[in-house]
Each structure stands twice: as C-alpha cells, then as structure tokens.
Enzyme design. Structure first.
Site, PDB file in Angstrom:
ATOM      1  CD  GLU A 328      35.806 -37.206  81.740  1.00  0.00           C
ATOM      2  OE1 GLU A 328      35.315 -38.128  81.056  1.00  0.00           O
ATOM      3  OE2 GLU A 328      35.361 -36.042  81.737  1.00  0.00           O
ATOM      4  CD1 TRP A 445      14.909 -35.752  88.784  1.00  0.00           C
ATOM      5  CD2 TRP A 445      16.154 -37.512  89.379  1.00  0.00           C
ATOM      6  NE1 TRP A 445      15.978 -35.282  89.485  1.00  0.00           N
ATOM      7  CE2 TRP A 445      16.765 -36.340  89.870  1.00  0.00           C
ATOM      8  CE3 TRP A 445      16.761 -38.737  89.632  1.00  0.00           C
ATOM      9  CZ2 TRP A 445      17.952 -36.351  90.588  1.00  0.00           C
ATOM     10  CZ3 TRP A 445      17.936 -38.757  90.347  1.00  0.00           C
ATOM     11  CH2 TRP A 445      18.531 -37.575  90.822  1.00  0.00           C
TER      12      TRP A 445
END
Ligand code: AMP
Length: 543
Positions: A328, A445
């Site tokens: 993108e 995380w």
C-alpha cells in the site's frame, strides 16, 4: 500568490524515454525462461516498448483498461510495465503463487482484458482458464519457436509486436492517471488492490533514487530478486532507468547457487530481496568461501532481517540496508543505510543494533504511532502502538473496495499499516510485529520477531518462527517452531540461555517443535497464519 512555474505531468514513459536518451550504455540483462541470457540497452527497450504500445492498441486496449501479467523478472515483463502504463492502461501484476481462488477473484475483480504470461505458466493457466474472465486474451511471452505445448489459442508476444513501428505517439496523460495495480497477498479474506498512479510511481522512483542512491548510481548493476509481480519490484524498474543503473533480471531460478552464479558472471553490485532469499545466497557464499565478484550492497525488506544475516553480510564487506514498507506504500517507507556520522562514531555492535531496526522514514512518508484510542504516542523508542503512514506514495483507498478502505484509514486520512511499532527519538522505526502475530501473554505483548531474531543465530537452526498458542491462564503463550540445519536438535535450555540475554524470562517460548520446512506466503514470507492453523490443537507442556 502562485508561483509561475510550468506544470508538466509526471509520467512513467518519460522515465524510459530519458534513460533511452541519456543512459545509453546501461543494460538490461535477463535470464530467460527459454534457457538463455538476453541483453540489450534502455534505448533498445524503448523502441520495443513503442512496438508493444501499438500491439496493445491493436488488441483493443484503451485508457483505463487493465492488462494482467503473470511472469518472472525479465525484459519482456519490463516492456509491459512501460507500454501498458504508457498508453494509459493499468498494468496488473499477478503473483503466480496465489491460490486458484485468489487468482480467480482478482482477475474478475480487476476485470482484466488481456493476460501476458511466461511460458512456465501455461499449464497453470490452462488448469484455471474456465474460471477466469471468459473474453480474456492470452499472450505467451516468447517467440514462435518457443511456444509451449498447451498454448493453442494463445497469442505469441514476439509475433504480436513484430510488425509494428518502434515510434509510438505516447499520449500526455494527467499525472493522476492509474498506471499499475497490485493486490496484497491477503492472508485472510479476499486480496485488496493498491492502484498506483503515474504521479505516485514517479515520485516513488525519485524517493528511492535519493534515499537509496548509494546503490543506484550510473554504472551500478542492480539485481531485483524481489519480483516484478510484487509491488513493482520495490520500484526498481523505474528507479534504475532514472539513475542509469543496469538491471539484471534473474528469471525463475532464485536458489543460492543460481543467484551466486548470475551475480558473479554479471558483476552485480547491489541485490534487493526478502530475507528468505538471502539465506540461500549466504549458504552459497559460505560454501564457496567468497562473495560473487563486485557484490557490495544488499537491500533487505519485506520481513524483518535477522541480525545474524546483517552481521554475516557486513563481515563479508557487503553493506546492508534494512528497509520496511508495504504494498500500500509503493512500497518503501523507511530505509536503513547508516549515515556516515554513525559509521564514524559508533562501534560495530552499535551499528548492528541500529541496522536490525527497520530504518528511518524516506522523504515524503510521515509516520505516527497511536494507542488503542487513537492518541499519538511519543517517539521515545519505548511506546508501542499501531503504525499509521501518510504521503504521496501511500494509497488513499483500495481499488473498488470501500469497506476495506474505510477500515484502513483514520479520521484524518492516515493509513493504518496493521504493524505494531515504536520509533526512537532519532527516527528509527522498530517493527514489533504484525498486530495479528504478536503474542499476548497475561495482558503483555511478546514480539515474535524479537525471539526469532535471536534464535536464528544458533548454528543448528536453519529457520524458525514463533507463534501464539492459546493458553487457558495466560491467554496466549509462544511456541518456537524450528527447521533444523543438520541432524542436531537445539535444546530448550540452549534457546533459553540465548534468549535470556535479550528478553525477560516470561517471554521465553514454552516449547520447541521441529518441522522440515516453514510454510511461505505468496511473497516468500513465513506464513504465520498457516503455522497457527497447523498447530491449532497444540498442547503446551503445562496445559
Ligand atoms: P507486503 O505488503 O506484502 O509487502 O507486506 C507488508 C508487511 O510486511 C508490513 O506491513 C510488515 O508487517 C512486513 N514487513 C515489511 N518489511 C519489513 C521489515 N523490514 N521488518 C519487519 N516487517 C516487515
């Protein structure tokens, strides 16, 4: 008050016209599917692109029509890039590793009118032809003598262009005109199309020429291992002609030995590709005890470059640029060439630490990281959040896909990358993970990339991947999946010892599993999705 300067539209064909006039000795060398090597100049290419422009018109291609390609890196594919965009069409590069469902979906979604294919893909197309658009015209990219079995009813590229004039009256197109189309490999859901314009493509070419200029100079010989079917080979087909660098196209064989031989013979100075490809090349360099002649720089991107890979190249005198980007973004967003001031003042280890990060933004691309509420986080090297980007080379929406567009853009029009990242005060991007690949353990995380980066340096590990396994207490815990290099199996204790120098104890993987190979996505990256599916019912030791 306005400036009083001319406004000339940025145009892709003008890049090649420039090279054909100014860089007349630079070459395009291609390993052909016919089995030999082809070489010519940008001047020769421009003439054939003119012939191809006429041929496309004769096939009925008009402005805005999509023309698909299914081909390796080679000069005919390069010609299609310029001729299709040059007449105002849209060059839709298709990744041959897509599944049949994806191939079917994108040819219909793009409404492709013509498909140009390499000889090697004739069997693939024959197997799926009845699912593709019924009025598609097929052109095999070879000459009459090499038309393969099964190509009845398909046209022949060389016959198609042969009778046409080399001079084409290239139209002056508004610079916003669509030029090429690339679908993301889409690990979930249908692939989404990024549709680039002449303006974005030429600006991206300028950007690369400025930011990675040290490997793209007049006289350089550049090997795009990154395929022409994946994000326009990182823009190299445009930047190389702009700068006067020669292009060496490798064709289908991308194993370490084939690459080494080609690079050595053609004196490639700079090679560009994903880490999986460089593993093969480094194995070959190791076995032969020498570099290919003239090889001095490598650009690694597409997934995280392991530190040990960077170190091995640097020790062998090959300077590494670790870059980050996405389909993108045309694709380059950051680049990691070490500035001279760093090379002069930092130790080798400090430099390696920095090179293992994902580099700094290129001019024209802005970066921001945000928390879950969308608030901007500081660039302090610690705070981690979703990375958003903005710039003239970033998509403003997906091709004919409003739902995906709405999901990707924030209220201010920034594009959400789906990567979780930090940014250091001096601008280095640290990609922690794809948001969906992070392991969420007890509300914290764990970066799979961080663990992999350490484990890959073990001499008994050929490749590895860390994935999340659902866990009743912690939510998710990491599993290390290893492809062994030889017969030896690295032990959990050895892995833990290596990892503890870099990560906290609670981040250590709970177990190791050995496999023969890791599944790859269509663009050569490890498919964590497939791995997670394969280990969906896996039981960790404490479960
Ligand atoms: P694609 O559009 O297929 O090229 O994939 C883009 C994605 O690849 C990014 O959003 C990142 O998750 C990943 N990626 C690309 N370059 C790097 C890199 N140098 N380090 C880590 N991840 C990367």
């Amino acid at each position: 008050m306005h400036g009083q300067m001319m406004h000339r539209p940025l145009s892709i064909i003008e890049v090649l016209r420039f090279a054909s006039e100014i860089h007349r000795t630079a070459e395009i060398v291609s390993v052909r599917t016919e089995g030999d090597v082809h070489r010519y100049t940008y001047t020769d290419a421009f003439a054939r692109v003119g012939q191809l422009g006429h041929a496309l018109k004769a096939l009925g291609i008009s402005q805005g029509d999509r023309v698909a390609t299914l081909a390796w890196n080679g000069y005919r594919h390069f010609e299609l890039y310029y001729a299709i965009s040059g007449i105002g069409g849209v060059c839709h590069t298709i990744n041959p590793r897509l599944s049949v469902e994806q191939l079917t979906y994108i040819t219909h979604h793009a409404e492709d009118r013509v498909l140009f294919l390499d000889t090697t893909f004739v069997p693939l197309i024959n197997a799926v032809k009845d699912k593709l658009p019924s009025d598609m015209i097929y052109v095999v990219m070879t000459d009459a003598a090499h038309m393969p079995d099964g190509s009845d009813g398909m046209l022949c590229y060389e016959d198609l262009i042969d009778q046409h004039d080399t001079i084409y009256p290239w139209p002056e197109l508004p610079e916003e005109t669509a030029a090429s189309l690339c679908y993301t490999s889409g690990t979930t859901g249908n692939p989404k199309g990024a549709i680039y314009s002449h303006r974005s493509t030429v600006l991206h070419a300028y950007t690369i020429a400025i930011s990675l200029g040290s490997s793209l100079t007049e006289g350089a010989r550049v090997l795009p291992v990154v395929p022409l079917f994946h994000v326009n080979a990182w823009g190299l087909p445009y930047t190389a002609p702009l700068t006067g660098a020669s292009l060496i196209f490798p064709g289908p064989a991308l194993d370490g030995k084939s690459l080494f031989d080609l690079m050595d013979r053609e004196k490639v100075t700079s090679a560009w590709g994903v880490p999986t490809v460089w593993q093969g090349l480094q194995g070959e360099i190791n076995a032969r005890g020498t570099n290919p002649q003239g090889f001095s720089s490598v650009v690694i991107g597409g997934s995280a470059a392991p530190r040990v890979m960077i170190e091995t190249f640097e020790r062998a005198g090959v300077s590494v640029c670790h870059a980050w980007g996405m389909t993108e973004m045309s694709p380059v967003g950051t680049q990691g060439i070490m500035p001279k001031s760093y090379r002069d003042t930092k130790s080798d280890q400090e430099l390696l630490d920095l090179q293992s990060l994902q580099g700094r933004r290129v001019f024209g691309v802005e970066l921001k990281i945000v928390d879950e509420a969308g608030h901007c986080l500081p660039h302090d090297g610690e705070a981690a959040g979703e990375l958003f980007v903005r710039g003239n080379t970033v998509i403003s929406g997906y091709f004919n896909n409003q739902a995906a567009t709405d999901a990707a853009l924030d209220a201010e029009g920034w594009f959400g990358t789906g990567d979780v990242a930090s940014i250091t005060p001096d601008g280095f991007l640290i990609i922690q993970d794809r948001a969906k690949d992070l392991i969420k353990s007890g509300g914290e995380w764990i970066s799979s990339i961080d663990l992999e980066n350490v484990v890959i340096a073990h001499p008994d590990v050929a490749s590895c991947a860390v994935i999340a396994i659902a866990h009743p207490k912690w939510d998710e815990r990491p599993l290390l999946v290893v492809v062994p290099k030889g017969d030896a199996r690295v032990s959990k204790a050895e892995v833990d010892e290596m990892l503890l120098k870099h990560v906290a104890k609670w981040q250590l993987p709970d177990a190791i599993e050995f496999v023969d190979e890791l599944p790859l996505t269509a663009t050569g990256k490890v498919s964590k999705l497939t791995l997670r599916q394969r280990f969906a019912d896996y039981k960790l030791p404490d479960m």
